[in-house]
Design an enzyme around this catalytic site. Sequence first.
Site, PDB file in Angstrom:
ATOM      1  N   LYS A 112       0.894  -1.260   0.007  1.00  0.00           N
ATOM      2  CA  LYS A 112      -0.345  -0.170  -0.415  1.00  0.00           C
ATOM      3  C   LYS A 112       0.846   1.469   0.082  1.00  0.00           C
ATOM      4  O   LYS A 112       0.522   2.275  -0.360  1.00  0.00           O
ATOM      5  CB  LYS A 112      -0.624   0.405   1.027  1.00  0.00           C
ATOM      6  CG  LYS A 112      -1.465  -0.818   0.955  1.00  0.00           C
ATOM      7  CD  LYS A 112      -2.722  -1.111   0.283  1.00  0.00           C
ATOM      8  CE  LYS A 112      -4.038  -2.418   0.691  1.00  0.00           C
ATOM      9  NZ  LYS A 112      -3.725  -3.915   0.687  1.00  0.00           N
TER      10      LYS A 112
HETATM   11  C1  LIG Z   1      -4.063  -4.649   0.253  1.00  0.00           C
HETATM   12  C2  LIG Z   1      -3.349  -6.168   0.481  1.00  0.00           C
HETATM   13  C3  LIG Z   1      -3.333  -6.901  -0.867  1.00  0.00           C
HETATM   14  C4  LIG Z   1      -4.909  -6.696  -2.234  1.00  0.00           C
HETATM   15  O1  LIG Z   1      -4.811  -6.542  -2.756  1.00  0.00           O
HETATM   16  P1  LIG Z   1      -5.555  -5.165  -3.693  1.00  0.00           P
HETATM   17  O2  LIG Z   1      -5.560  -4.349  -4.410  1.00  0.00           O
HETATM   18  O3  LIG Z   1      -7.016  -5.472  -2.391  1.00  0.00           O
HETATM   19  O4  LIG Z   1      -6.475  -6.459  -4.145  1.00  0.00           O
HETATM   20  C5  LIG Z   1      -2.456  -8.619  -0.802  1.00  0.00           C
HETATM   21  N1  LIG Z   1      -1.688  -7.985   0.105  1.00  0.00           N
HETATM   22  C6  LIG Z   1      -1.443  -6.907   0.997  1.00  0.00           C
HETATM   23  C7  LIG Z   1      -0.354  -7.238   2.149  1.00  0.00           C
HETATM   24  C8  LIG Z   1      -2.281  -6.125   1.096  1.00  0.00           C
HETATM   25  O5  LIG Z   1      -2.040  -5.124   2.140  1.00  0.00           O
END
Ligand SMILES: *Cc1c(COP(=O)(O)O)cnc(C)c1O
Length: 497
Positions: A112
């Site tokens: 993120k």
């Molecule tokens: C948010 C997240 C995901 C999923 O990603 P999306 O874009 O919501 O599909 C997968 N792994 C981790 C560690 C995340 O923080």
Amino acid sequence: MGVLYSSTRNDESKVTASWAILKGLSDDGGLFVPDHIPALEYSMRELTGKSYQEIAYEVMRLFLTDFTQDELKNCIERAYDSKFDAEVIAPLVEAGGTYYLELFHGSTIAFKDMALSILPHLMITAAKKNHVENEIVILTATSGDTGKAALAGFAGVEGTKIIVFYPKDGVSPIQEKQMVTQKGDNTFVVGIRGNFDDAQTGVKTLFNDQELRDEMADAGLQFSSANSINIGRLVPQVVYYVYAYTKLLEEGKISDGEKINVVVPTGNFGNILAAFYAKNMGVPIGRLICASNENKVLYDFFISGKYDRNREFVLTSSPSMDILISSNLERLIYRIAGNDAGKNASLMKSLSETGSYEITEQMKEQLADFYGNYADEKETAERIKELYESTGYILDTHTAVASAVYKKYVEDTKDVTTTVIASTASPFKFTRNVMNAIDTKYNAMSDFDLVDELSKIGNVAVPNAIEEIRTAPVLHDNVCDKTEMKAVVKKFLGIGS
Ligand SMILES: *Cc1c(COP(=O)(O)O)cnc(C)c1O
């Protein structure tokens, strides 16, 4: 040609990129989509040798066409700096015959950060460009990682406040500790009694609450979103797929034009949609492999063409993927409906009224580049152990879901195309589950002893993000029911009664 944005549910009016970023979500509840996906202006060969920041500029300028060169370069410089503990920002690491694109070197050690370290800068730039004088209130629901990354990005940013709702019993201990120790007068963290979908639905309802919006406007405030529905998060995520390809090419791992496959551990469908956009910009990507955990609503969708959230919600060891409503899928549905907002809106209406919808055969045919599968808890844990024992490389639980699904894909299809797996979190963020997967003897150790042990057996330094929270005081202890979210928001903002 400039790119304009319209809602997936009503495309009569178009807005600029900066306006779409400021708004987050369209008033009709739809998501902003670009009117076309721009093609890269340089070949992949020409892009080799460039830094992450340079590639970021080459990709983002094509989408954010109303930002000036200076504005965009300034945002990029402030975002991708020494907050990242890897100079290359997103290292590509080979293990067990595939490439892991490590997207977890930012300040909160999950992917993120790749988008949320730049979103605050894009947003305040957008506010200035549009002469918005209101204070921006970021309202966010998190399945664990977005919350901390958004808090870290917005804390102390002048002209903004941030409110984060997370499922009280649905995040890892480290994730919770990271959030509740967040500093900054403009930050507010609340646990809700419910799951992530409850938090996300509650946030969407607040966004669409006209009475609340009016009260906020009177107080000089307006909402925006840091969730992955914001186009300002999607665009920065396209960058690392372009970057990964140039690195493989630069290092001679692939030849020019050779296709690669991409595997993405998926929840809200943002990350894999970014890979799809990269493919449409001209990056030679073959299959887009969508990996789910036991909340396998997307797997079922790719198999059957029916999206059905009417099922039990499972709490797994990959909480950031514990999602039954993958919001960003709407952007793909809109596209395979022939960019038809009316068609998409009626499917989304069905989703909100009955919890399901079904696409036509014609739409389904356009999903041929996607492959969906899932890994259960046992397969995920086994994958962590297996890769550790054969290579010494330690995956987090989310990346392990992707890696386990990739194994199934190869068994299924015999396709041995060079593959990049999006590695979305540091194993230090999910220490207990990771260490238990390697050996159940670790179960008896405390969370922070496990951190030290992981560092030892994996031969990797403990990330700063973890060191920081060892002794940090808890600054947020708010918990509420999902029905109380509006009251809690008003209280924090000091509006209404
Ligand atoms: C948010 C997240 C995901 C999923 O990603 P999306 O874009 O919501 O599909 C997968 N792994 C981790 C560690 C995340 O923080």
